[in-house]
Design a protein around this motif. Structure first.
Motif, short mmCIF file in Angstrom:
data_model
loop_
_atom_site.label_atom_id
_atom_site.label_comp_id
_atom_site.label_asym_id
_atom_site.label_seq_id
_atom_site.Cartn_x
_atom_site.Cartn_y
_atom_site.Cartn_z
N MET A 1 0.85 -1.19 0.00
CA MET A 1 0.00 0.00 0.00
C MET A 1 0.89 1.25 0.00
SD MET A 1 -3.30 0.64 0.03
CE MET A 1 -3.98 -0.84 0.77
N ASN A 2 0.58 2.20 -0.88
CA ASN A 2 1.41 3.39 -1.02
C ASN A 2 0.60 4.67 -0.86
OD1 ASN A 2 4.03 2.19 -1.81
ND2 ASN A 2 2.90 1.49 -3.60
N TYR A 3 1.24 5.67 -0.28
CA TYR A 3 0.73 7.04 -0.20
C TYR A 3 1.39 7.77 -1.35
CZ TYR A 3 -0.15 11.60 2.09
OH TYR A 3 -0.55 12.88 2.40
N ILE A 4 0.63 8.10 -2.39
CA ILE A 4 1.20 8.59 -3.63
C ILE A 4 1.06 10.10 -3.71
CG2 ILE A 4 1.13 8.43 -6.15
CD1 ILE A 4 -0.26 5.68 -5.72
N ILE A 5 2.18 10.78 -3.97
CA ILE A 5 2.22 12.22 -4.13
C ILE A 5 2.58 12.52 -5.57
CG2 ILE A 5 3.26 14.39 -3.35
CD1 ILE A 5 4.03 12.88 -0.75
N SER A 6 1.69 13.19 -6.29
CA SER A 6 1.92 13.55 -7.69
C SER A 6 1.93 15.06 -7.84
CB SER A 6 0.83 12.96 -8.59
OG SER A 6 0.83 11.54 -8.53
N VAL A 7 2.95 15.58 -8.51
CA VAL A 7 3.08 17.01 -8.74
C VAL A 7 3.03 17.25 -10.24
CG1 VAL A 7 4.53 19.05 -8.40
CG2 VAL A 7 4.55 17.20 -6.69
N CYS A 8 2.11 18.11 -10.69
CA CYS A 8 1.97 18.34 -12.13
C CYS A 8 1.64 19.80 -12.40
CB CYS A 8 0.89 17.44 -12.71
SG CYS A 8 -0.79 17.82 -12.15
N ARG A 9 1.65 20.16 -13.68
CA ARG A 9 1.26 21.50 -14.10
C ARG A 9 -0.25 21.66 -13.93
NH1 ARG A 9 3.44 22.03 -20.07
NH2 ARG A 9 2.14 20.16 -20.21
N PRO A 10 -0.73 22.88 -13.68
CA PRO A 10 -2.17 23.09 -13.47
C PRO A 10 -3.03 22.56 -14.61
CG PRO A 10 -0.96 25.05 -12.81
CD PRO A 10 0.04 24.14 -13.46
N GLU A 11 -2.55 22.69 -15.86
CA GLU A 11 -3.36 22.27 -17.00
C GLU A 11 -3.50 20.76 -17.10
OE1 GLU A 11 0.65 23.84 -18.67
OE2 GLU A 11 -0.72 24.24 -17.00
N ALA A 12 -2.66 20.00 -16.36
CA ALA A 12 -2.76 18.54 -16.38
C ALA A 12 -3.61 17.99 -15.25
CB ALA A 12 -1.36 17.93 -16.31
N ALA A 13 -4.10 18.87 -14.39
CA ALA A 13 -4.85 18.43 -13.21
C ALA A 13 -6.11 17.64 -13.59
CB ALA A 13 -5.22 19.62 -12.34
N ALA A 14 -6.80 18.08 -14.64
CA ALA A 14 -8.04 17.41 -15.04
C ALA A 14 -7.76 15.98 -15.50
CB ALA A 14 -8.73 18.20 -16.15
N VAL A 15 -6.62 15.76 -16.13
CA VAL A 15 -6.27 14.41 -16.59
C VAL A 15 -6.08 13.49 -15.40
CG1 VAL A 15 -4.63 13.04 -17.93
CG2 VAL A 15 -5.18 15.38 -18.64
N PHE A 16 -5.38 13.97 -14.38
CA PHE A 16 -5.21 13.16 -13.17
C PHE A 16 -6.56 12.85 -12.55
CE2 PHE A 16 -4.49 12.29 -8.72
CZ PHE A 16 -3.37 11.47 -8.73
N GLY A 17 -7.46 13.86 -12.58
CA GLY A 17 -8.80 13.66 -12.05
C GLY A 17 -9.57 12.59 -12.78
N ASP A 18 -9.25 12.36 -14.06
CA ASP A 18 -9.89 11.30 -14.83
C ASP A 18 -9.29 9.93 -14.53
OD1 ASP A 18 -11.54 13.13 -16.09
OD2 ASP A 18 -10.21 13.38 -17.82
N ILE A 19 -7.96 9.90 -14.32
CA ILE A 19 -7.27 8.62 -14.13
C ILE A 19 -7.69 7.93 -12.84
CG2 ILE A 19 -5.01 7.55 -13.77
CD1 ILE A 19 -3.81 9.73 -15.57
#
Length: 226
Positions: free
Chosen positions: A1-19
């Protein structure tokens, strides 16, 4: 089990929200941060802003690998300037119901963390506006870069200061990923040059990292399926 921290550009936030819902990840939290890249590096990469979105989620080992694979494919994690991801192993989970929830509803789920990890997440909590002192010390010891989160300590008015550092003041949390063998040198450099007793007043600790993406030569992608 992992606590995952992802850092991305603001414009990519919606893609992470889909994944996340596609992988049935049960928990996702969005924070606001900024990168620590110097202006010369921003110019080289053609990046105009250091503004970042920081996502926190929880996944088992298999879904962690799936998440990172999708981030590489759809968010271009691994291409300079597009973001990073680190997975911090969770040592224990409070109760069977919580573990079942975090495991996507798997009844009777059990969890035992591994013991050896190739990377470390260094966390430095410094006084507001003193990130440069921390990062200059870290870079001199071999750190490649970091991500900054803005926050405020929760100590009460009567809280004693730690080495004259007020726990309740505005803070900046600097996240730095390094190879395990570099961790000690980087932490020592931060403590000596930006630690308690300095203007930065940084408190530093580290966490193990089981998976990492977006760090170039740090990564081993040989085990990923196409």
């Amino acid at each position: 089990m992992n606590y995952i921290i992802s850092v991305c550009r603001p414009e990519a936030a919606a893609v992470f929200g889909d994944i996340c819902p596609e992988l049935c990840l049960p928990l996702s939290i969005k924070l606001y941060g900024r990168g620590t890249a110097v202006q010369s590096m921003l110019d080289i990469l053609g990046i105009e802003s250091t503004e970042k979105r920081v996502f926190i989620t929880v996944a088992d080992r298999e879904k962690t690998k799936q998440l990172i694979k999708e981030q590489r494919r759809r968010m271009f994690i691994g291409v300079p300037g597009h973001g990073i991801t680190v997975a911090v192993p969770i040592k224990s989970v409070g109760g069977g119901k919580t573990l079942e929830f975090l495991s996507g509803g798997s009844e009777g789920a059990k969890y035992a963390p591994q013991q050896a990890y190739p990377y470390e997440l260094i966390v430095a909590i410094a006084n507001e506006g003193r990130t440069d002192l921390v990062m200059n010390a870290a870079r001199a010891a071999g750190a490649a870069g970091g991500t900054v989160l803005h926050g405020k300590g929760t100590g009460g008015k009567a809280e004693k200061a730690f080495y004259n550092v007020s726990i309740a003041d505005e803070k900046e949390v600097i996240l730095i990923v390094s190879r395990s063998e570099q961790k000690t040198d980087i932490m020592r450099a931060i403590i000596e040059n930006a630690g308690p007793g300095t203007a930065a007043g940084a408190i530093v600790f580290s966490l193990p990292v089981s998976e990492a993406a977006g760090f170039g030569m740090f990564e081993d992608t040989s085990g990923e399926e196409e």
